[in-house]
Every structure is written in structure tokens, then in C-alpha cells.
Write an enzyme that holds these catalytic residues in place. Structure first.
Site, short mmCIF file in Angstrom:
data_model
loop_
_atom_site.label_atom_id
_atom_site.label_comp_id
_atom_site.label_asym_id
_atom_site.label_seq_id
_atom_site.Cartn_x
_atom_site.Cartn_y
_atom_site.Cartn_z
N PRO A 182 3.31 -4.69 5.27
CA PRO A 182 4.38 -4.23 6.17
C PRO A 182 4.62 -2.73 6.03
CG PRO A 182 5.03 -6.26 5.05
CD PRO A 182 3.76 -5.79 4.39
N PHE A 183 5.04 -2.13 7.12
CA PHE A 183 5.41 -0.71 7.18
C PHE A 183 4.24 0.22 6.83
CE2 PHE A 183 9.14 -3.20 5.75
CZ PHE A 183 9.86 -3.16 6.93
N ARG A 184 3.02 -0.28 7.04
CA ARG A 184 1.79 0.48 6.79
C ARG A 184 1.61 0.87 5.31
NH1 ARG A 184 -0.68 1.25 11.47
NH2 ARG A 184 0.55 1.25 13.37
N LEU A 185 2.22 0.07 4.42
CA LEU A 185 2.05 0.30 2.98
C LEU A 185 0.90 -0.57 2.48
CD1 LEU A 185 5.84 0.31 2.01
CD2 LEU A 185 4.37 2.25 2.63
#
Length: 206
Positions: A182-185
Site C-alpha cells: 500500500p501507498f507504493r511502499l
């Protein structure tokens, strides 16, 4: 679906090697992807330094590398013979995963190519002779006439492998496993071979 990349420490991943993880991810892709879980983007560089990328189908893999088959007189065949390095990318969108591979390239043995060609559908065998891959084509009718001529030539007998048709094996120098977060992490783990044998693993920022 077990999140092996997040739940396994780097030392354990390195000890198991990248092909263990690839086999598990590939099995999950084969069970869930709608079409061609063995599809991989193949990037090459020709003799002028011009890059090119296209999707091909991986036909086999083992601890020596990843194999696909093609016409050696095609654009990709000529590029790989002139500059035997390549990049691969498996993207399994439904699983939100990628595997990126960079390595050196060499033709498979004649015996390996013969063995694989023998199990191809007969129409595909005929097409390997009829198609002057990547060359200009005047019309579809021209191609269909060439297919018919080859089919007639080998009617009632096995179709032999064309001398210009074989396979390439990409031997990895770097394999990156990428898992969406999630959230490009995202989670990224890179395997690199060591001279004494085996692999090392390190993580990189997303």
C-alpha cells in the site's frame, strides 16, 4: 497466498536461492493469471546500441537460467547474437508482483532445441519454416501460400527443426523480486550470484 518475501529473512532467502522463490511465485501465477503466466518482457540491445522490448513466452527454467525459443534471423535473434545480454520482466498484475532479471545470453544446445521443437503443434512447426520473421511481408495471402507450400513439402512425415530456429537461455546476474505494498511502499529483494557459488540477497528502497 503466503507472503514469503516479507516473512522470510534475507539469509534464509539467500540459502534457498532465487529459483525456489521463483517457483513458488510462478506456481501461484499459473493458478491465478487468466492468460500466459509464462509471458515475460524481453529487452535486447542491437549492434547499434538501439534497445527494443517485446513479450515472449518462457518455455522452461532451471538453475542455469530462463529459456525461450525463436527464429535466430528475427530482430531479437540477431540482436542477441550480436550483443548477448538481456533483461526480462515477469509482471503478474493480479498478484501485484514482478520479477526482473538481467543476465547473459547463450543459445541452447541443438539437442534441447530439437526436443522442444518435436513437441510443438505441427502447425507451429510448419510456421517456423514459412515465416521470415521480422522481414517485410507483401500480404497475408503471400504468407498463407508459404504455409501451404511447407505443409505440402512435409506431408506424411515429421517436420524437422529449421537450422535458423532455436532457443536462448538467459543466465541471471541479477534477479529482483518486487511485491506491491500500500501507498507504493513496495518490498524489493535483489539476488546476485557470488563467485564461490550461491547467492546474496539485499533489499532496496521502493
Amino acid at each position: 497466498m503466503t507472503d514469503i518475501l516479507a516473512s522470510t529473512d534475507d539469509a534464509t532467502l539467500a540459502a534457498r536461492g532465487p529459483y525456489d522463490l521463483f517457483a513458488k511465485w510462478f506456481a501461484e501465477a499459473a493458478a491465478t493469471e487468466v492468460n500466459d503466466p509464462n509471458a515475460m518482457a524481453l529487452a535486447t540491445v542491437d549492434e547499434t546500441g538501439q534497445p527494443s522490448v517485446r513479450v515472449v513466452l518462457m518455455k522452461e527454467y532451471d538453475d542455469r537460467g530462463f529459456v525461450f525459443y525463436t527464429n535466430f534471423e528475427s530482430d531479437k535473434g540477431r540482436a542477441l547474437l550480436a550483443n548477448p545480454v538481456a533483461g526480462l520482466n515477469f509482471h503478474w498484475k493480479g498478484l501485484r508482483r514482478q520479477v526482473r532479471i538481467n543476465g547473459t545470453v547463450a543459445p541452447v544446445s541443438a539437442a534441447e532445441a530439437d526436443e522442444y521443437f518435436a513437441i510443438r503443434p505441427r502447425d507451429s512447426q510448419v510456421g517456423a519454416w514459412a515465416s521470415s520473421q521480422s522481414r517485410p511481408l507483401a500480404s497475408r495471402a503471400t504468407f498463407e501460400a508459404e504455409i501451404a507450400a511447407v505443409a505440402a513439402r512435409y506431408e506424411g512425415q515429421d517436420v524437422p527443426r529449421p537450422p535458423h530456429w532455436s532457443g536462448f537461455r538467459i543466465a541471471p546476474k541479477r534477479i529482483e523480486f518486487w511485491q506491491d505494498r500500500p501507498f507504493r511502499l513496495h518490498d524489493r529483494a535483489i539476488f546476485t550470484p557470488v563467485a564461490a557459488g550461491g547467492w546474496t540477497v539485499h533489499r532496496v528502497y521502493p
